[in-house]
Design a protein around this motif. Structure first.
Motif, PDB file in Angstrom:
ATOM      1  N   GLU A 111      -3.301   3.419   3.646  1.00 40.18           N
ATOM      2  CA  GLU A 111      -3.136   4.580   2.744  1.00 40.18           C
ATOM      3  C   GLU A 111      -1.874   5.374   3.063  1.00 40.18           C
ATOM      4  OE1 GLU A 111      -6.917   6.604   4.122  1.00 40.18           O
ATOM      5  OE2 GLU A 111      -5.671   8.385   3.791  1.00 40.18           O
ATOM      6  N   THR A 131       7.451   1.127  -4.368  1.00 41.82           N
ATOM      7  CA  THR A 131       6.909   2.396  -3.890  1.00 41.82           C
ATOM      8  C   THR A 131       5.563   2.569  -4.593  1.00 41.82           C
ATOM      9  OG1 THR A 131       7.850   3.677  -5.705  1.00 41.82           O
ATOM     10  CG2 THR A 131       9.267   3.332  -3.763  1.00 41.82           C
ATOM     11  N   ARG A 132       4.968   3.741  -4.411  1.00 41.41           N
ATOM     12  CA  ARG A 132       3.671   4.003  -5.050  1.00 41.41           C
ATOM     13  C   ARG A 132       3.842   4.300  -6.543  1.00 41.41           C
ATOM     14  NH1 ARG A 132      -1.244   3.918  -1.873  1.00 41.41           N
ATOM     15  NH2 ARG A 132      -0.598   3.777   0.291  1.00 41.41           N
ATOM     16  N   GLU A 133       5.094   4.476  -6.936  1.00 44.10           N
ATOM     17  CA  GLU A 133       5.375   4.809  -8.341  1.00 44.10           C
ATOM     18  C   GLU A 133       6.010   3.619  -9.049  1.00 44.10           C
ATOM     19  OE1 GLU A 133       3.821   8.250  -7.325  1.00 44.10           O
ATOM     20  OE2 GLU A 133       4.447   7.800  -9.404  1.00 44.10           O
ATOM     21  N   LEU A 233       0.794  -3.784  -1.625  1.00 43.07           N
ATOM     22  CA  LEU A 233       1.400  -2.757  -2.492  1.00 43.07           C
ATOM     23  C   LEU A 233       2.194  -3.414  -3.615  1.00 43.07           C
ATOM     24  CD1 LEU A 233       2.014   0.279  -3.013  1.00 43.07           C
ATOM     25  CD2 LEU A 233       4.080  -0.029  -1.624  1.00 43.07           C
ATOM     26  N   GLU A 236      -0.248  -4.902  -6.259  1.00 37.33           N
ATOM     27  CA  GLU A 236      -0.945  -3.880  -7.059  1.00 37.33           C
ATOM     28  C   GLU A 236       0.028  -3.180  -8.002  1.00 37.33           C
ATOM     29  OE1 GLU A 236      -3.389  -1.157  -4.888  1.00 37.33           O
ATOM     30  OE2 GLU A 236      -4.892  -2.688  -4.426  1.00 37.33           O
ATOM     31  N   GLN A 237       1.228  -2.847  -7.517  1.00 35.47           N
ATOM     32  CA  GLN A 237       2.197  -2.160  -8.382  1.00 35.47           C
ATOM     33  C   GLN A 237       2.692  -3.082  -9.498  1.00 35.47           C
ATOM     34  OE1 GLN A 237       1.302   1.040  -6.830  1.00 35.47           O
ATOM     35  NE2 GLN A 237       3.093   1.259  -8.175  1.00 35.47           N
ATOM     36  N   MET A 251      -5.199  -2.401   0.386  1.00 31.96           N
ATOM     37  CA  MET A 251      -4.574  -1.080   0.493  1.00 31.96           C
ATOM     38  C   MET A 251      -5.538  -0.042   1.058  1.00 31.96           C
ATOM     39  SD  MET A 251      -1.448  -1.292  -0.104  1.00 31.96           S
ATOM     40  CE  MET A 251      -1.022   0.432  -0.199  1.00 31.96           C
TER      41      MET A 251
END
Ligand code: P6P
Length: 281
Positions: A111, A131-133, A233, A236-237, A251
């Motif tokens: 996380e 990235t997370r975005e 990551l 998923e992204q 994740m």
């Protein structure tokens, strides 16, 4: 983060040069997982250390090739966990290999992963950053400079299957599931290099990469911090999924030791949902 991306681009050029110029022999040492180290493994690790030593936002480094935490900058924010040359044993047969980077902020757990990147040393050097975005971004080198190619999006269902691990050590339900994919016409795409194998499925529209728990490696082989979580990551992204053998998102992993491994499945939604069904999770 821009300075970290620039550092990874510099690392990519330097490791690619080392692959082409350096001795391919073995060093007289082994890594934290007890694997013999190529001189290239040690050289790549050193390159990464030296380049990140110039990036003040990097507080610590944790390498798959070494025990412990390498401190860099007191005022740094990020810990970079990395596998300097994943699949390095494939270099002597001229197959593609890669470097993997997980950029964490705070405690080393999924996380707290802020971003991840990997580099593929193949016919061209390519790099993917997430990235997370937003979607992961693909870069490739033309005339020795990285250029942005675009975003990566996975299809709902693919046609490639990359089945890791020694088949005689697979659980019966895993073997039946993989055999079922091939009976459905999936194509085998497995080089033994995690980076090119996962890169191919990401870029060729999807499918499934699996490295399950096996009777000889019940917790799988791939390392959580340096390999599994950074790619989770990415997948998923890109609109896919990344789970373990219990159906848990990778994740959500919380390693208890920096070199902990995990059974891991990365793929398009259709294949992962089918795997969850086959595993009863
Ligand atoms: P197997 C390379 O040694 C590596 O760590 C990953 O790059 C790759 O996915 C895996 O091991 C291959 O393991 O047991 O299928 O040969």
């Amino acid at each position: 983060m821009e300075l970290i991306i620039d550092a990874i681009k510099e690392i990519a050029h330097r490791i690619d040069e080392a692959i082409k110029m350096e001795d391919l022999g073995y060093s007289d040492s082994s890594n934290s997982s007890g694997e013999d180290q190529l001189k290239l493994d040690v050289q790549s690790d050193l390159i990464i250390e030296r380049v990140f030593a110039k990036v003040s936002s990097v507080k610590n480094l944790v390498s798959e090739e070494k025990e412990g935490v390498h401190h860099l900058h007191d005022d740094g924010r990020f810990t970079v966990c990395y596998d300097p040359l994943d699949g390095s044993s494939l270099v002597d047969v001229n197959l593609s290999v890669g470097s993997i980077f997980g950029i964490y902020e705070g405690e080393l757990k999924a996380e707290n992963l802020v971003a991840s990147a990997y580099v593929v040393y193949g016919p061209r050097i390519e790099m993917v950053m997430a990235t997370r975005e937003g979607k992961p971004t693909l870069y490739c080198t033309r005339r020795n400079h990285f250029e942005t190619v675009g975003e990566i999006t996975m299809n709902e269902k693919g046609k490639l299957c990359a089945p890791g691990g020694t088949q005689k050590h697979w659980a019966p339900h895993h073997k039946a599931f993989i055999d079922g994919l091939f009976n459905d016409g999936y194509r085998l795409r497995y080089s033994g290099g995690m980076v090119p194998d996962l890169h191919q499925i990401l870029l060729k529209g999807g499918g499934l990469f699996s490295y399950p728990g096996t009777t000889d490696k019940p917790d799988g082989k791939l390392r959580q911090l340096f390999e599994v979580i950074p790619f989770a990551l990415m997948y998923e992204q890109a609109g896919g999924q990344a789970i373990n053998d219990k159906g848990m998102r990778l994740m959500e992993l919380v390693p208890s030791h920096p070199h902990d491994t995990s059974p891991c499945f990365f793929g398009s939604n259709s294949e992962i949902e089918a795997l969850k069904n086959a595993y009863g999770v």
